[in-house]
Design a protein around this motif. Sequence first.
Motif, PDB file in Angstrom:
ATOM      1  N   LEU A  14       0.793  -1.217   0.000  1.00  0.00           N
ATOM      2  CA  LEU A  14       0.000   0.000   0.000  1.00  0.00           C
ATOM      3  C   LEU A  14       0.826   1.268   0.000  1.00  0.00           C
ATOM      4  O   LEU A  14       0.382   2.304  -0.466  1.00  0.00           O
ATOM      5  CB  LEU A  14      -0.930   0.029   1.218  1.00  0.00           C
ATOM      6  CG  LEU A  14      -1.866  -1.164   1.354  1.00  0.00           C
ATOM      7  CD1 LEU A  14      -2.712  -1.007   2.604  1.00  0.00           C
ATOM      8  CD2 LEU A  14      -2.749  -1.284   0.136  1.00  0.00           C
ATOM      9  N   ARG A  15       2.020   1.216   0.546  1.00  0.00           N
ATOM     10  CA  ARG A  15       2.835   2.416   0.675  1.00  0.00           C
ATOM     11  C   ARG A  15       4.245   2.139   0.196  1.00  0.00           C
ATOM     12  O   ARG A  15       4.613   1.020  -0.099  1.00  0.00           O
ATOM     13  CB  ARG A  15       2.881   2.895   2.139  1.00  0.00           C
ATOM     14  CG  ARG A  15       1.529   3.301   2.707  1.00  0.00           C
ATOM     15  CD  ARG A  15       1.651   3.587   4.185  1.00  0.00           C
ATOM     16  NE  ARG A  15       0.370   3.926   4.763  1.00  0.00           N
ATOM     17  CZ  ARG A  15      -0.053   5.151   4.975  1.00  0.00           C
ATOM     18  NH1 ARG A  15       0.707   6.168   4.641  1.00  0.00           N
ATOM     19  NH2 ARG A  15      -1.227   5.382   5.510  1.00  0.00           N
ATOM     20  N   TYR A 254      -5.726   1.828   0.777  1.00  0.00           N
ATOM     21  CA  TYR A 254      -5.078   2.306   2.009  1.00  0.00           C
ATOM     22  C   TYR A 254      -6.079   2.805   3.039  1.00  0.00           C
ATOM     23  O   TYR A 254      -5.749   2.945   4.223  1.00  0.00           O
ATOM     24  CB  TYR A 254      -4.074   3.419   1.666  1.00  0.00           C
ATOM     25  CG  TYR A 254      -4.643   4.437   0.721  1.00  0.00           C
ATOM     26  CD1 TYR A 254      -5.393   5.511   1.184  1.00  0.00           C
ATOM     27  CD2 TYR A 254      -4.472   4.311  -0.650  1.00  0.00           C
ATOM     28  CE1 TYR A 254      -5.945   6.417   0.318  1.00  0.00           C
ATOM     29  CE2 TYR A 254      -5.012   5.214  -1.529  1.00  0.00           C
ATOM     30  CZ  TYR A 254      -5.755   6.278  -1.038  1.00  0.00           C
ATOM     31  OH  TYR A 254      -6.318   7.173  -1.908  1.00  0.00           O
ATOM     32  N   ILE A 294       1.640   7.776  -0.119  1.00  0.00           N
ATOM     33  CA  ILE A 294       0.947   6.702  -0.823  1.00  0.00           C
ATOM     34  C   ILE A 294       1.530   6.540  -2.225  1.00  0.00           C
ATOM     35  O   ILE A 294       1.639   7.504  -2.976  1.00  0.00           O
ATOM     36  CB  ILE A 294      -0.563   6.989  -0.936  1.00  0.00           C
ATOM     37  CG1 ILE A 294      -1.205   7.040   0.454  1.00  0.00           C
ATOM     38  CG2 ILE A 294      -1.255   5.944  -1.802  1.00  0.00           C
ATOM     39  CD1 ILE A 294      -1.170   5.755   1.211  1.00  0.00           C
TER      40      ILE A 294
END
Length: 331
Positions: A14-15, A254, A294
């Motif tokens: 997600l990141r 996210y 992000i």
Amino acid sequence: MLTAAAAQAKPNILRGSPSISFDIISTRVEQRRSTHGSSASVSLKQRLPLKSWDSHMHVVEPERFPVSPTAVYKPTPHTLPEALAFESRLGVENLVFVQPSVYGTDNSCLLDALRRLGPSRGRGVVVVDPATVKPETLNEWHTLGVRGLRINLQSVGKVVDKFELEETLIQHAELVRPRNWIIEIYLPLDMVPMVESILPRLGVRICIDHFGSPDLASWDDDDPTFNPYSLQGFSSLISLLRAGSTYVKMSAPYRLSKDDQMRDLQAMAREFLSVAPNRVIYATDWPHTRFSAIDISPFTECCLELCATKPGLAERLFRRNTEEMLGVDSD
């Protein structure tokens, strides 16, 4: 309970930076690429289907277009040129501007961006007060590319009962039906059964935001499997998809998953794509309001991988479904 070392070893889909490891997902992607020779070196941008759409993103310019006094957060500026630069890096050509909660029913910022982009590359989903908006205003917006009205309960934490939701949906349906627009709904997954019971009386199409906005906090991500049907409201969402008048957006991971590998959302996505491959939509949710750092590329990779086993499915997810939902002429 994960040890610190184990937690650190877990890949975060997600990141992070674009060079992030995707663990099992990346292994499968590389295996698929290796079967096509030189395609292993092809970038994500080059692998997205031509004329792809980002079906859910926002432009926010507080200095030019002040936010609502009742906004639940204070946004930072995210302009149309910044949006176009982001989409270009990703490999997306076409944009759907969605009205964010901070602007309430003042769609000026969205309409300005849509006017500058043009209807050949852009569409818009606005928020209105159905009791006061004028038909001629909606008709004018239609020429700009507006194709939907949004009902946003989740962003502002609004809870309604079935009667209030029904009244709201009926009022919006009266406005969208003669224009063949959609109603886009952002609400918690556990409220979807109410939508399921109301929709047959509306005679319109709807789109459910962000995987249906499930509450995934209770899933123990040490468990290797995730059953999406254990989620309250998921069966109703699947029933809506089967019925043929509902779309769902795979977007904003996210905001939902605490699992670095997104196994919970992947399980949901597989069900969506299995039961309704023509009504599942990809989106980035740029500029990821209220979140930072992000990188949406890993999620986009994941979406491509989920489509890998069925020819034409990626083009459906990234392009054709959005075009059909929002009235874009396809070549």
